[in-house]
Enzyme design. Structure first.
Site, PDB file in Angstrom:
ATOM      1  N   GLY A  46       0.817  -1.218   0.000  1.00 22.22           N
ATOM      2  CA  GLY A  46       0.000   0.000   0.000  1.00 22.22           C
ATOM      3  C   GLY A  46       0.843   1.257   0.000  1.00 22.22           C
ATOM      4  O   GLY A  46       0.550   2.222  -0.710  1.00 22.22           O
ATOM      5  N   CYS A  47       1.915   1.245   0.781  1.00 26.40           N
ATOM      6  CA  CYS A  47       2.787   2.422   0.868  1.00 26.40           C
ATOM      7  C   CYS A  47       3.527   2.647  -0.444  1.00 26.40           C
ATOM      8  O   CYS A  47       3.726   3.788  -0.858  1.00 26.40           O
ATOM      9  CB  CYS A  47       3.758   2.266   2.031  1.00 26.40           C
ATOM     10  N   THR A  48       3.917   1.571  -1.088  1.00 26.82           N
ATOM     11  CA  THR A  48       4.586   1.677  -2.380  1.00 26.82           C
ATOM     12  C   THR A  48       3.632   2.253  -3.419  1.00 26.82           C
ATOM     13  O   THR A  48       3.983   3.186  -4.161  1.00 26.82           O
ATOM     14  CB  THR A  48       5.117   0.300  -2.826  1.00 26.82           C
TER      15      THR A  48
END
Length: 157
Positions: A46-48
């Site tokens: 998700g952060c990527t």
């Protein structure tokens, strides 16, 4: 822990170590609009996806006179690797002490798969040229988020 600053509130001041060994401060963005997006952990799916989305729109954010700053509790070395791997063209702040994360109300208890732990909530703030919070996204869903923030930055003028 403090609450997430709400629209109209002064954005809490901060100075953090950042990727590349330099530091980044709120005062670095005086007179500009600033997106501060908090993310749980570098190199997670998700952060990527969120970082790539903001990075893909960086020219449009720049045209809207809006800077982007990603912040997590990851160490600078992790931020450096994350930035290099995905060729991110904006600073990544490292708050291993959690002082800024707490001041912005994004460090706290989380739960996943029945396990409770302390971590960073996925929250985004848009700070106006005057240093006050213009808009807050407290429970970010990654899909379409960067585009929504860009539209708010354009509308802020």
């Amino acid at each position: 822990m403090a609450d997430i600053p709400q629209p109209g509130a002064k954005a809490p001041d901060f100075t953090l170590p950042r990727d590349g060994g330099a530091s980044v401060s709120l005062k670095d963005y005086a007179g500009k609009k600033l997106v501060i997006y908090f993310y749980p952990k570098a190199n997670t799916p998700g952060c990527t996806k969120e970082a790539i989305a903001f990075n893909g729109l960086r020219a449009q954010f720049s045209a809207a006179d809006t800077a982007i700053l990603g912040v997590s509790g990851d160490p600078v070395t992790a931020q450096d690797k994350f930035k290099a791997k995905y060729e991110l063209d904006f600073p990544l702040g490292s708050d291993e002490t959690h002082a800024m994360l707490e001041a912005y109300g994004v460090w706290g208890e989380k739960s996943m798969y029945g396990k409770t732990f302390m971590g960073v909530s996925r929250v985004t703030l848009l700070v106006g040229r005057d240093g006050t919070v213009a808009q807050v996204w407290p429970k970010v869903k990654v899909d379409g988020h960067a585009e929504e923030v860009l539209e708010a930055a354009k509308a802020l003028g």
